[in-house]
Design a protein around this motif. Structure first.
Motif, PDB file in Angstrom:
ATOM      1  N   ASN A 244       7.565   8.732   0.817  1.00 30.60           N
ATOM      2  CA  ASN A 244       8.853   8.027   0.679  1.00 30.60           C
ATOM      3  C   ASN A 244       9.287   7.442   2.016  1.00 30.60           C
ATOM      4  N   ASP A 245       9.150   8.258   3.048  1.00 29.99           N
ATOM      5  CA  ASP A 245       9.539   7.877   4.404  1.00 29.99           C
ATOM      6  C   ASP A 245       8.742   6.669   4.893  1.00 29.99           C
ATOM      7  N   ARG A 246       7.423   6.724   4.669  1.00 33.58           N
ATOM      8  CA  ARG A 246       6.545   5.626   5.115  1.00 33.58           C
ATOM      9  C   ARG A 246       6.865   4.325   4.395  1.00 33.58           C
ATOM     10  N   PHE A 247       7.182   4.434   3.105  1.00 36.15           N
ATOM     11  CA  PHE A 247       7.534   3.235   2.342  1.00 36.15           C
ATOM     12  C   PHE A 247       8.817   2.602   2.882  1.00 36.15           C
ATOM     13  N   LEU A 248       9.844   3.410   3.116  1.00 37.72           N
ATOM     14  CA  LEU A 248      11.098   2.868   3.646  1.00 37.72           C
ATOM     15  C   LEU A 248      10.893   2.256   5.026  1.00 37.72           C
TER      16      LEU A 248
ATOM     17  N   ALA B 217       8.137   0.914   6.103  1.00 40.54           N
ATOM     18  CA  ALA B 217       7.357  -0.324   5.921  1.00 40.54           C
ATOM     19  C   ALA B 217       8.255  -1.479   5.479  1.00 40.54           C
ATOM     20  N   ILE B 218       9.148  -1.224   4.523  1.00 35.66           N
ATOM     21  CA  ILE B 218       9.978  -2.345   4.060  1.00 35.66           C
ATOM     22  C   ILE B 218      11.047  -2.714   5.087  1.00 35.66           C
ATOM     23  N   LEU B 219      11.505  -1.731   5.866  1.00 37.58           N
ATOM     24  CA  LEU B 219      12.521  -2.032   6.885  1.00 37.58           C
ATOM     25  C   LEU B 219      11.973  -2.883   8.024  1.00 37.58           C
ATOM     26  N   GLU B 220      10.655  -2.975   8.127  1.00 32.75           N
ATOM     27  CA  GLU B 220      10.037  -3.853   9.136  1.00 32.75           C
ATOM     28  C   GLU B 220       9.996  -5.306   8.685  1.00 32.75           C
ATOM     29  N   THR B 221      10.284  -5.568   7.405  1.00 34.94           N
ATOM     30  CA  THR B 221      10.146  -6.935   6.879  1.00 34.94           C
ATOM     31  C   THR B 221      11.412  -7.749   7.102  1.00 34.94           C
ATOM     32  N   LYS B 222      11.225  -9.059   7.155  1.00 37.71           N
ATOM     33  CA  LYS B 222      12.360  -9.976   7.326  1.00 37.71           C
ATOM     34  C   LYS B 222      13.322  -9.895   6.134  1.00 37.71           C
ATOM     35  N   VAL B 223      12.764  -9.637   4.958  1.00 41.07           N
ATOM     36  CA  VAL B 223      13.586  -9.545   3.747  1.00 41.07           C
ATOM     37  C   VAL B 223      14.604  -8.417   3.871  1.00 41.07           C
ATOM     38  N   MET B 224      14.132  -7.228   4.231  1.00 40.46           N
ATOM     39  CA  MET B 224      15.055  -6.088   4.328  1.00 40.46           C
ATOM     40  C   MET B 224      15.982  -6.206   5.526  1.00 40.46           C
ATOM     41  N   GLN B 225      15.514  -6.823   6.593  1.00 35.87           N
ATOM     42  CA  GLN B 225      16.380  -7.013   7.766  1.00 35.87           C
ATOM     43  C   GLN B 225      17.542  -7.945   7.429  1.00 35.87           C
ATOM     44  N   ARG B 226      17.248  -8.992   6.643  1.00 33.49           N
ATOM     45  CA  ARG B 226      18.327  -9.906   6.234  1.00 33.49           C
ATOM     46  C   ARG B 226      19.278  -9.213   5.245  1.00 33.49           C
ATOM     47  N   ALA B 227      18.714  -8.431   4.324  1.00 33.28           N
ATOM     48  CA  ALA B 227      19.564  -7.689   3.378  1.00 33.28           C
ATOM     49  C   ALA B 227      20.490  -6.747   4.138  1.00 33.28           C
TER      50      ALA B 227
ATOM     51  N   SER C 248       0.833  -1.215   0.000  1.00 39.09           N
ATOM     52  CA  SER C 248       0.000   0.000   0.000  1.00 39.09           C
ATOM     53  C   SER C 248       0.865   1.261   0.000  1.00 39.09           C
ATOM     54  N   SER C 249       1.966   1.246   0.752  1.00 39.48           N
ATOM     55  CA  SER C 249       2.849   2.423   0.779  1.00 39.48           C
ATOM     56  C   SER C 249       3.613   2.563  -0.533  1.00 39.48           C
ATOM     57  N   PHE C 250       3.910   1.426  -1.185  1.00 44.19           N
ATOM     58  CA  PHE C 250       4.546   1.443  -2.504  1.00 44.19           C
ATOM     59  C   PHE C 250       3.602   2.076  -3.529  1.00 44.19           C
ATOM     60  N   ILE C 251       2.340   1.646  -3.524  1.00 45.70           N
ATOM     61  CA  ILE C 251       1.365   2.144  -4.506  1.00 45.70           C
ATOM     62  C   ILE C 251       1.163   3.650  -4.361  1.00 45.70           C
ATOM     63  N   SER C 252       1.240   4.149  -3.135  1.00 44.63           N
ATOM     64  CA  SER C 252       1.044   5.592  -2.912  1.00 44.63           C
ATOM     65  C   SER C 252       2.145   6.430  -3.576  1.00 44.63           C
ATOM     66  N   LEU C 253       3.281   5.802  -3.931  1.00 45.30           N
ATOM     67  CA  LEU C 253       4.399   6.530  -4.556  1.00 45.30           C
ATOM     68  C   LEU C 253       4.276   6.630  -6.073  1.00 45.30           C
ATOM     69  N   LEU C 254       3.408   5.817  -6.667  1.00 43.83           N
ATOM     70  CA  LEU C 254       3.427   5.669  -8.121  1.00 43.83           C
ATOM     71  C   LEU C 254       2.928   6.889  -8.879  1.00 43.83           C
ATOM     72  N   ASP C 255       2.177   7.773  -8.196  1.00 42.47           N
ATOM     73  CA  ASP C 255       1.668   8.969  -8.886  1.00 42.47           C
ATOM     74  C   ASP C 255       2.462  10.230  -8.524  1.00 42.47           C
ATOM     75  N   ASN C 256       3.667  10.043  -7.992  1.00 41.82           N
ATOM     76  CA  ASN C 256       4.453  11.190  -7.505  1.00 41.82           C
ATOM     77  C   ASN C 256       5.405  11.779  -8.534  1.00 41.82           C
ATOM     78  N   TYR C 257       5.404  11.242  -9.758  1.00 44.81           N
ATOM     79  CA  TYR C 257       6.475  11.614 -10.690  1.00 44.81           C
ATOM     80  C   TYR C 257       5.955  12.098 -12.035  1.00 44.81           C
ATOM     81  N   GLU C 258       6.735  12.998 -12.648  1.00 45.21           N
ATOM     82  CA  GLU C 258       6.518  13.406 -14.035  1.00 45.21           C
ATOM     83  C   GLU C 258       7.121  12.316 -14.922  1.00 45.21           C
TER      84      GLU C 258
END
Length: 287
Positions: A100-104, A106-116, A73-83
């Motif tokens: 942007n802040d909310r998206f980062l 959100a992903i930093l809470e996931t196991k995927v980003m924590q392992r990365a 949901s936070s990713f989708i909110s970014l898709l209309d931010n650009y020319e």
């Protein structure tokens, strides 16, 4: 990590860990259904593509999951931010910075980003402090830069890779994300033209990586490629790792992720990503 056709084993190992940790990946046939239809042909520069797919690529996506999973949901909110067009200076509002802040977050809470993160810390490529790592991710993906030298700061890694851009109103660049593809297809802005593959490597509708041809608005992308069904955090983690582990301007590296033999391509634009995408070499391989 410059060009090599040999499989990069260490990178494959860590990416397979991320693959297994990707709890938010959608399941083919259950959370989404794609229809591959025909094989797309060659398109000469500036000409129209023959449509080998009468139906959309996506016949179903579980939108409840797109709304309820925070990273989607936070990713989708970014898709209309650009020319869309390069050369048009981006104006970033306070609201967009917050998104942007909310998206980062959100992903930093996931196991995927924590392992990365832990992997990159172990390789001395990222700071152990989470706030500093978040700032590093911001620079890689969201810091604006000049793609077209004629104007102001008109692009960033996130816009190019996940949203897509047009160059001189003549060609599509970037646009390597399945969620953006689905949403633009739903709005009738995208027309899927067919899959791209060698005859012996015809894709499967359960595959999580696809080479394809499509038009966006009035322009054709003769060959594009993207993951299908994977979470935003998986793509950010994977391409961030490739970006940070190589100092080359262009990195092409071959990996085996799950059943897919992939070439991962990352272009560097200073301290940011210029573009990044997967190319499916073959699937149904055994590790």
């Amino acid at each position: 990590m410059a060009r090599s056709d040999a499989v990069n084993r260490e990178l494959s190992d860590v990416l397979n860990e991320l693959w297994k940790l990707d709890d938010n990946r959608l399941k083919p046939g259950k959370d989404y259904i794609i229809s591959l239809q025909g094989k797309a042909g060659y398109v000469a520069k500036g000409s129209q593509a023959r449509d080998m797919a009468r139906q959309p690529l996506f016949s179903y996506v579980n939108e409840e999951k797109l709304r309820s999973i925070k990273s989607y949901s936070s990713f989708i909110s970014l898709l209309d931010n650009y020319e869309t067009s390069t050369g048009v200076t981006e104006t970033v509002t306070k609201e967009e910075l917050d998104e942007n802040d909310r998206f980062l977050d959100a992903i930093l809470e996931t196991k995927v980003m924590q392992r990365a993160h832990s992997y990159l810390v172990s390789k001395a490529q990222s700071p152990p402090d989470l706030k500093k790592f978040k700032a590093q991710l911001y620079d890689i993906w969201f810091r604006l830069y000049h793609r077209d030298r004629s104007g102001g700061a008109d692009s960033c890694g996130f816009e190019h890779v996940f949203v897509g851009e047009t160059k001189f109103g003549k060609e599509i660049t970037g646009f390597h994300n399945w969620i953006q593809f689905y949403l633009q297809e739903k709005l009738k802005n995208v027309d899927y033209k067919g899959y791209k593959a060698q005859d012996k490597d015809k894709p499967d509708e359960n595959d999580h990586v696809l080479n394809l041809q499509f038009s966006w608005k009035t322009l054709v992308k003769p060959v594009g490629s993207c993951f299908i069904g994977v979470s935003p955090e998986f793509e950010v983690a994977l391409f961030t790792i490739v970006f940070l582990m190589s100092k080359e301007k262009v990195t092409n590296t071959t990996v085996q992720v799950d059943e897919y033999l992939l070439e991962l391509v990352v272009f560097r634009h200073g301290f940011s990503i210029g573009t990044s995408y997967p190319k499916l070499l073959s699937s149904n391989m055994h590790m």
